[in-house]
Structures are given as structure tokens and as C-alpha cells.
Write a protein that holds these residues in place. Structure first.
Motif, PDB file in Angstrom:
ATOM      1  N   MET A   1       1.262   3.881   6.982  1.00  0.00           N
ATOM      2  CA  MET A   1       2.006   2.759   6.449  1.00  0.00           C
ATOM      3  C   MET A   1       1.357   1.483   6.913  1.00  0.00           C
TER       4      MET A   1
ATOM      5  N   HIS B   1      -1.041  10.871   5.454  1.00  0.00           N
ATOM      6  CA  HIS B   1      -2.334  10.599   6.117  1.00  0.00           C
ATOM      7  C   HIS B   1      -2.343  11.120   7.546  1.00  0.00           C
TER       8      HIS B   1
ATOM      9  N   ASP C   1       4.196   7.863  12.460  1.00  0.00           N
ATOM     10  CA  ASP C   1       3.337   7.323  11.394  1.00  0.00           C
ATOM     11  C   ASP C   1       1.909   7.811  11.612  1.00  0.00           C
ATOM     12  N   ALA C   2       1.561   8.965  11.015  1.00  0.00           N
ATOM     13  CA  ALA C   2       2.415   9.775  10.160  1.00  0.00           C
ATOM     14  C   ALA C   2       2.315  11.233  10.596  1.00  0.00           C
TER      15      ALA C   2
ATOM     16  N   GLU D   1      -5.663   5.984   5.583  1.00  0.00           N
ATOM     17  CA  GLU D   1      -4.571   5.190   5.004  1.00  0.00           C
ATOM     18  C   GLU D   1      -4.393   3.865   5.719  1.00  0.00           C
ATOM     19  N   GLU D   2      -4.583   3.887   7.034  1.00  0.00           N
ATOM     20  CA  GLU D   2      -4.316   2.669   7.813  1.00  0.00           C
ATOM     21  C   GLU D   2      -5.337   1.569   7.538  1.00  0.00           C
TER      22      GLU D   2
ATOM     23  N   GLU E   1       5.393   9.413   4.610  1.00  0.00           N
ATOM     24  CA  GLU E   1       5.452   8.336   5.591  1.00  0.00           C
ATOM     25  C   GLU E   1       6.818   8.403   6.271  1.00  0.00           C
TER      26      GLU E   1
HETATM   27 ZN   LIG Z   1       1.545   5.537   7.735  1.00  0.00          ZN
END
Ligand SMILES: [Zn+2]
Length: 416
Positions: free
Chosen positions: A1, A107, A136-137, A170-171, A195
Motif C-alpha cells: 500500500m 505483494h 503490509d502485506a 508494489e511499494e 492489502e
Molecule cells: Zn501494501
């Protein structure tokens, strides 16, 4: 996220009065309760290895664990290189006896530095789990692995295909995995994204809309001159930039959830020189896909009006993660999730958040009904991206129940 997803939790669509929900499915409840201990074991194993985006050795280590877990669960697994930051996207697929195609997405990278896992290994205290990326996550990864274990216990395989996608970047905006996510998602009927949800919001929620992000930039070119000796020969780029920022203040549209904030400015070199160049950067968030074009067009018209003559001004808008806009297919999945949570007597809000997630890449703007997408099916937690990040241990069972029942329900509905 993305960093401010948690802070920007906005517009909770509040629950209608709790209707008479059905009783829980006791077989499913028993199956997921039995996963509580194994879930925590899995989570500890994942958290204790650093997987900051770009930490290729750490990512490879966790990738190997995930691959063997998926293979043990009967999935055929392939790795696709995620070129921007390193690491691979893992795609595992298993066929069932039904027709519906379901994708489970999350992710496995974190925002944390190499060495953090050794400094702050997985710990449980006061009903919470702590450690880098615990919610996360990595909590979402464990959710996917253990919902599949629960399905196995229940001997449930009435989906058409179950496809698991774990991405490594993703980050940092999923630059190396976004095309793969979109490609796999396009083949699905349903995409469930894992997430975490937000304990800080006071009510448990799944996410039905996420904002997209674009990066605005404003560049002004003026003319340098001595500020004492010949200021009139200069063209002050900083003054023009200030003028433009004021002119561009009102491009947001709160009714549509669009914002544009100027957040960085730079200009000038020395106190005695009329500045030749200045620039600003801005952060645009939006739900409605057409807002990109509207803001770009209006901004480019507005910057044509100058205060300092003979300056050149340009406005650009680079596309970042697209939104998951409000849409009926997601809303229907959200309502279904609420009914399932209601079986446990638990309220569930349908949230719209200001941060973006990979759900934006999975969403298909050209066919908004397919796949149907729901976000934040991971564990409940908070303080994301900080050393205090936590996961709520009491949410493991209800969240596993929710995800497992959701997969079972969407497997059994007839195709659209
Ligand atoms: Zn995340």
C-alpha cells in the motif's frame, strides 16, 4: 500500500443497520480456526526475512518459500522477472471443477531496510503481532496461503481456476510487475486483493475504491541577471512560478474526489542573481479516470497567462498508479463480504481510500464489470510503514473466514 493510504482513509460508506444475517457456516469456521496457529507460524517466517523493494537476495529467499508453498498446495507456478527494481512476480494456478476464474493478489516486498528484520523480528505482545511488513502485506500473503489450506480441509475445489499473484515491487509503484498484474487480471472473473485493513479507522473495512495518483510538474524558464546591477534585464522565474502556483490552486474537484497539491518548489541559485529557472512538483489524486485529461487540459490553458513577460512555462502530468473507481461489480462484492462478515456478528464498512494499490492495475477501465475487484482482504493492522506497524491477532480468524467464504461463494455463482 502506498505511504499515505492509511492516513487518507476517507469517506467511509457507513453500514446500513445490521440486518438479520445468516448463521456462520460451522464447517468453514472450524476449518479457519484450525489455521490460526499455522497462520502465525507462516507470518513469522515471512516477517523474519527482509524483503525491502530491490533487496534481491531477501526477495529471492521469500520467493523460494512462496513457490514451494504454492506447489505444495497443488498450484503450477511460474516466475516472471520484474525488471525495474529486481525480484520476480510469482504466478501460481490451480484448476478446480467449476468455471469461475478467481485471482488472489498481494505483494511480498516491504518499505523496510535490509537489517530491519534482524533488529525487529516477529513478536507478539498485547494481542498484536509486530515486525517489518507484518500487516503490509505479509499478513495478506499468509491469508492467501491459509485460505487455500482451509479450502483443502473442506475439500472445496468448485472454482474454475484459482490464480495467486505475488509481486515484488508494489511499494515502488509496481513498475516491474504492473503489466503482468493487468495481463493476468484481464483473464479473471474475480480479483481479490489482500492489502491490510485499518484498525485505526475504528471499524473493520474492505476497500471498494482507491485513488489513482499522477505527478504534476511545473517548469519556468526566465533570464538571469545581476540583482543589484541590472535587475531589469532579468526575468524572474521564481516570481512567475509563484504566480502559476496561485493560478493552479483550484484544479481539484472535491465533488469527484480530485485533488492537486503543490508540494515541492525549487528555484534560484544565489541571492544576488535574478533566478533563471524554477520548478514545482505536485501530487494529484483522483477516482474518476477522465480527471487526468481534464486537469492536464485546464492546467495547460491556465499556464498560458503569465505575470512576468518573456518567461516560458510548461506543465506536465506523469501518470502513476491508476484508480480503482467506484463501480457496481466491486460494490456487489463488497456487499457480499459484509453479509459474510455479518455471519460472525461483525460489522464491515466499505471504504474509499486516498492511497493507491495494485487493484488499480487489475481494474480494466474498458470492461469495468470484469473482473470484479475487491481490495483490503488482508489482515487488520495499522501504523503501516513505521517501526510500530502491527497486525491484530484477533482478526486472523474472521478475516480467514471472510476470504475463504468469499472464494467459495464466487466459485459457485453462475458466470456473467
Ligand atoms: Zn501494501
Amino acid at each position: 500500500m502506498r505511504p499515505n493510504a492509511a492516513l487518507a482513509l476517507a469517506l467511509l460508506v457507513i453500514l446500513s443497520p445490521v440486518a438479520a444475517w445468516a448463521a456462520p457456516d460451522e464447517a468453514v469456521l472450524a476449518a479457519v480456526k484450525a489455521q490460526d496457529g499455522p497462520y502465525r507460524e507462516t507470518l513469522k517466517g515471512l516477517v523474519d526475512v527482509d524483503t525491502g523493494t530491490g533487496d534481491v537476495p531477501g526477495l529471492a529467499k521469500v520467493e523460494a518459500v512462496l513457490r514451494s508453498r504454492l506447489e505444495a498446495a497443488g498450484l503450477a507456478v511460474e516466475s516472471r522477472a520484474a525488471p525495474a527494481f529486481g525480484g520476480n512476480t510469482l504466478i501460481g494456478t490451480r484448476s478446480g471443477t467449476g468455471t469461475r476464474k478467481i485471482m488472489l493478489l498481494v505483494h511480498y516486498d516491504t518499505v523496510f531496510a535490509t537489517g530491519d528484520a534482524a533488529k525487529r523480528p516477529y513478536t507478539e505482545r498485547d494481542s498484536r503481532a509486530y515486525g517489518p511488513g507484518v500487516a503490509d502485506a505479509k499478513g495478506g500473503i499468509a491469508m492467501i496461503l491459509h485460505l487455500m489450506a482451509a479450502l483443502e480441509t473442506l475439500r472445496f475445489d468448485r472454482y474454475g481456476t484459482l490464480t495467486v499473484v505475488f509481486n515484488p515491487d508494489e511499494e515502488r509503484g509496481s513498475r516491474g510487475s504492473r503489466d503482468e498484474i493487468a495481463r493476468v487480471a484481464r483473464e479473471q472473473d474475480v480479483v481479490l486483493s489482500f492489502e491490510p485493513s485499518f484498525a485505526d479507522a475504528g471499524v473493520d473495512a474492505v476497500t471498494v475504491a482507491t485513488k489513482g495518483i499522477n505527478y504534476a510538474s511545473l517548469t519556468v524558464k526566465g533570464r538571469a541577471s545581476h540583482a543589484g546591477g541590472a535587475p531589469e534585464a532579468g526575468r524572474n522565474a521564481v516570481v512567475e512560478l509563484a504566480h502559476q502556483i496561485l493560478q493552479l490552486q483550484d484544479l481539484g474537484d472535491s465533488g469527484k474526489g480530485t485533488s492537486l497539491h503543490w508540494t515541492v518548489v525549487q528555484g534560484g541559485t544565489k541571492p544576488n542573481i535574478i533566478p533563471e529557472a524554477a520548478r514545482a512538483e505536485g501530487d494529484m489524486r483522483y477516482f474518476v479516470p477522465g480527471e487526468y485529461d481534464r486537469v492536464l487540459t485546464q492546467a495547460r490553458r491556465i499556464v498560458g497567462s503569465h505575470r512576468v513577460p518573456d518567461t516560458q512555462v510548461s506543465f506536465d502530468l506523469a501518470r502513476g498508479r491508476p484508480p480503482l473507481p467506484q463501480n457496481p461489480a466491486t460494490q456487489a462484492l463488497g456487499e457480499r463480504a459484509r453479509a459474510i462478515y455479518g455471519e460472525l456478528g461483525a460489522p464491515l464498512a466499505l471504504a474509499e481510500i486516498g492511497g493507491g494499490t495494485d487493484a488499480g492495475y487489475a481494474f480494466q477501465p474498458d470492461s469495468p464489470a470484469k473482473p470484479a475487484l475487491l481490495e483490503s482482504l488482508g489482515i487488520v493492522g495499522g501504523h503501516y510503514h513505521s517501526a510500530d506497524e502491527f497486525a491484530v491477532l484477533a482478526s486472523i480468524t474472521p478475516r480467514l473466514y471472510l476470504a475463504t467464504r468469499l472464494v467459495m461463494e464466487v466459485s459457485q455463482e453462475s458466470g456473467r
